[in-house]
Design an enzyme around this catalytic site. Structure first.
Site, mmCIF file in Angstrom:
data_model
loop_
_atom_site.group_PDB
_atom_site.id
_atom_site.type_symbol
_atom_site.label_atom_id
_atom_site.label_comp_id
_atom_site.label_asym_id
_atom_site.label_seq_id
_atom_site.Cartn_x
_atom_site.Cartn_y
_atom_site.Cartn_z
ATOM 1 N N TYR A 5 0.787 -1.227 0.000
ATOM 2 C CA TYR A 5 0.000 0.000 0.000
ATOM 3 C C TYR A 5 0.824 1.283 0.000
ATOM 4 O O TYR A 5 0.252 2.367 -0.080
ATOM 5 C CB TYR A 5 -0.953 -0.003 1.202
ATOM 6 C CG TYR A 5 -1.861 -1.209 1.202
ATOM 7 C CD1 TYR A 5 -2.831 -1.364 0.224
ATOM 8 C CD2 TYR A 5 -1.728 -2.203 2.166
ATOM 9 C CE1 TYR A 5 -3.657 -2.479 0.208
ATOM 10 C CE2 TYR A 5 -2.550 -3.323 2.157
ATOM 11 C CZ TYR A 5 -3.512 -3.452 1.172
ATOM 12 O OH TYR A 5 -4.322 -4.554 1.152
ATOM 13 N N HIS A 43 -14.706 -6.957 -2.499
ATOM 14 C CA HIS A 43 -14.934 -8.374 -2.762
ATOM 15 C C HIS A 43 -16.170 -8.919 -2.062
ATOM 16 O O HIS A 43 -16.482 -10.096 -2.224
ATOM 17 C CB HIS A 43 -13.705 -9.172 -2.321
ATOM 18 C CG HIS A 43 -12.431 -8.431 -2.562
ATOM 19 N ND1 HIS A 43 -11.933 -8.185 -3.825
ATOM 20 C CD2 HIS A 43 -11.568 -7.827 -1.703
ATOM 21 C CE1 HIS A 43 -10.821 -7.482 -3.730
ATOM 22 N NE2 HIS A 43 -10.577 -7.248 -2.454
ATOM 23 N N ASP A 69 -24.970 -1.511 -4.531
ATOM 24 C CA ASP A 69 -26.350 -1.081 -4.740
ATOM 25 C C ASP A 69 -26.554 0.387 -4.382
ATOM 26 O O ASP A 69 -27.355 1.077 -5.016
ATOM 27 C CB ASP A 69 -27.315 -1.956 -3.945
ATOM 28 C CG ASP A 69 -27.486 -3.345 -4.540
ATOM 29 O OD1 ASP A 69 -27.015 -3.587 -5.677
ATOM 30 O OD2 ASP A 69 -28.088 -4.201 -3.859
ATOM 31 N N HIS A 120 -7.675 1.334 -6.464
ATOM 32 C CA HIS A 120 -6.988 0.467 -5.500
ATOM 33 C C HIS A 120 -5.510 0.819 -5.519
ATOM 34 O O HIS A 120 -4.925 0.994 -6.598
ATOM 35 C CB HIS A 120 -7.173 -1.008 -5.847
ATOM 36 C CG HIS A 120 -8.596 -1.429 -5.810
ATOM 37 N ND1 HIS A 120 -9.254 -1.691 -4.630
ATOM 38 C CD2 HIS A 120 -9.498 -1.591 -6.801
ATOM 39 C CE1 HIS A 120 -10.509 -2.011 -4.910
ATOM 40 N NE2 HIS A 120 -10.685 -1.947 -6.217
ATOM 41 N N LEU A 121 -4.922 0.911 -4.351
ATOM 42 C CA LEU A 121 -3.503 1.227 -4.249
ATOM 43 C C LEU A 121 -2.639 0.106 -4.813
ATOM 44 O O LEU A 121 -1.681 0.345 -5.538
ATOM 45 C CB LEU A 121 -3.126 1.484 -2.785
ATOM 46 C CG LEU A 121 -3.737 2.750 -2.187
ATOM 47 C CD1 LEU A 121 -3.796 2.646 -0.676
ATOM 48 C CD2 LEU A 121 -2.949 3.964 -2.623
ATOM 49 N N SER A 122 -2.977 -1.123 -4.458
ATOM 50 C CA SER A 122 -2.202 -2.277 -4.915
ATOM 51 C C SER A 122 -2.828 -2.853 -6.177
ATOM 52 O O SER A 122 -3.985 -2.570 -6.504
ATOM 53 C CB SER A 122 -2.140 -3.349 -3.824
ATOM 54 O OG SER A 122 -3.413 -3.933 -3.623
#
EC number: 4.2.1.10
Length: 151
Positions: free
Chosen positions: A26, A81, A88, A101-103
């Site tokens: 991260y 995930h 929604d 996403h950082l990674s």
């Protein structure tokens, strides 16, 4: 659209630990540093940037429900995930969003390869560390300015 264009930045669980949590995945930037940099860039572009980070899914959902933003930038973190409810919420308010996403989630454990958000996002940025947020912001600003010119 609101009088001043607005972007809602949503950060999910454990991102409050950035800078000390698994820096190999991260990076070393804290969430505060990332948000401060984004706010500065947004202000220079004439955009208001609102931010929420929470480890509680319902607080993120409420922030999305209550937002009058023109765009959302979201790092759902572990909720990527698992959270149909957060997905929604985004679909329910019909605010376009960019997933960050950082990674590189695709180079990690198999359970991280599936996102409940990517198929509905206007774009997905992953694996570029804190810089990915800046790319997402620039894309969001460009879309807002394009929409202003059209309408």
């Amino acid at each position: 659209m609101s009088s001043q264009p607005k972007i809602l930045l949503v950060n999910g669980p454990n991102l409050n630990l950035l800078g000390r949590r698994e820096p190999g995945h991260y990076g070393h930037h804290t969430l505060e540093q990332i948000v401060d940099d984004l706010k500065q860039s947004a202000t220079q572009a004439g955009i208001q940037l609102d931010h929420i980070q929470s480890n509680a899914e319902h607080l993120l959902i409420e922030a999305i429900h209550n937002s009058d933003a023109d765009m959302v930038i979201i790092n759902p973190a572990a909720f990527t995930h698992t959270s149909v409810a957060l997905r929604d919420a985004l679909l329910g308010v019909a605010i376009p969003f960019i997933e960050v996403h950082l990674s590189n989630v695709h180079s990690r454990e198999p359970f991280r390869h599936h996102s409940y958000f990517s198929d509905k996002a206007i774009g997905v940025i992953c694996g570029l560390g804190a810089q990915g947020y800046q790319f997402a912001l620039q894309a969001a600003i460009a879309r807002i300015h394009a929409a202003e010119k059209q309408g």
